[in-house]
Design a protein around this motif. Structure first.
Motif, PDB file in Angstrom:
ATOM      1  N   ILE A 298       0.858  -1.181   0.000  1.00 44.95           N
ATOM      2  CA  ILE A 298       0.000   0.000   0.000  1.00 44.95           C
ATOM      3  C   ILE A 298       0.889   1.224   0.000  1.00 44.95           C
ATOM      4  CG2 ILE A 298      -1.791   1.256   1.256  1.00 44.95           C
ATOM      5  CD1 ILE A 298      -2.566  -1.517   2.445  1.00 44.95           C
ATOM      6  N   ASP A 299       0.714   2.062  -1.002  1.00 43.88           N
ATOM      7  CA  ASP A 299       1.545   3.261  -1.153  1.00 43.88           C
ATOM      8  C   ASP A 299       3.030   2.915  -1.135  1.00 43.88           C
ATOM      9  OD1 ASP A 299      -0.678   4.928  -1.379  1.00 43.88           O
ATOM     10  OD2 ASP A 299      -0.753   5.320   0.775  1.00 43.88           O
TER      11      ASP A 299
ATOM     12  N   THR B 147      -4.618   4.593   4.670  1.00 41.95           N
ATOM     13  CA  THR B 147      -5.458   3.761   3.813  1.00 41.95           C
ATOM     14  C   THR B 147      -6.148   2.658   4.607  1.00 41.95           C
ATOM     15  OG1 THR B 147      -3.973   4.146   1.947  1.00 41.95           O
ATOM     16  CG2 THR B 147      -5.494   2.305   1.755  1.00 41.95           C
TER      17      THR B 147
ATOM     18  N   ARG C 230      -9.172   7.078   1.302  1.00 39.69           N
ATOM     19  CA  ARG C 230      -8.011   7.133   2.201  1.00 39.69           C
ATOM     20  C   ARG C 230      -8.233   8.093   3.364  1.00 39.69           C
ATOM     21  NH1 ARG C 230      -2.976   5.450  -0.808  1.00 39.69           N
ATOM     22  NH2 ARG C 230      -3.829   4.486  -2.650  1.00 39.69           N
TER      23      ARG C 230
END
Length: 72
Positions: free
Chosen positions: A19-20, A46, A67
């Motif tokens: 994630i990211d 998130t 988010r």
């Protein structure tokens, strides 16, 4: 100094997500109990929901594109 990063022992089955650009590992053993087939988390800002069905070994991961930092 930065906070310690939790580690998972080698050979532990996990559900892995990125994630990211940051990896996250959820030990599969945490999801085996019938009352624990859904795990809600927030990674950074998130929201993440990890689901597991032990009847057919099905895994699904859901996020919220807004988010907003609130669990799903």
């Amino acid at each position: 100094s930065s906070p310690a990063t939790p580690t998972v022992p080698d050979h532990t089955p996990v559900i892995g997500v990125v994630i990211d650009g940051r990896p996250r590992a959820y030990p599969l053993a945490d999801l085996y109990r019938a009352d624990r087939h859904v795990l809600n988390d927030v990674a950074g800002s998130t929201p993440v929901s990890v689901t597991f069905c032990d009847l057919d070994d099905c895994v699904r991961v859901f996020t919220d594109p807004r988010r907003d930092g609130v669990p799903l």
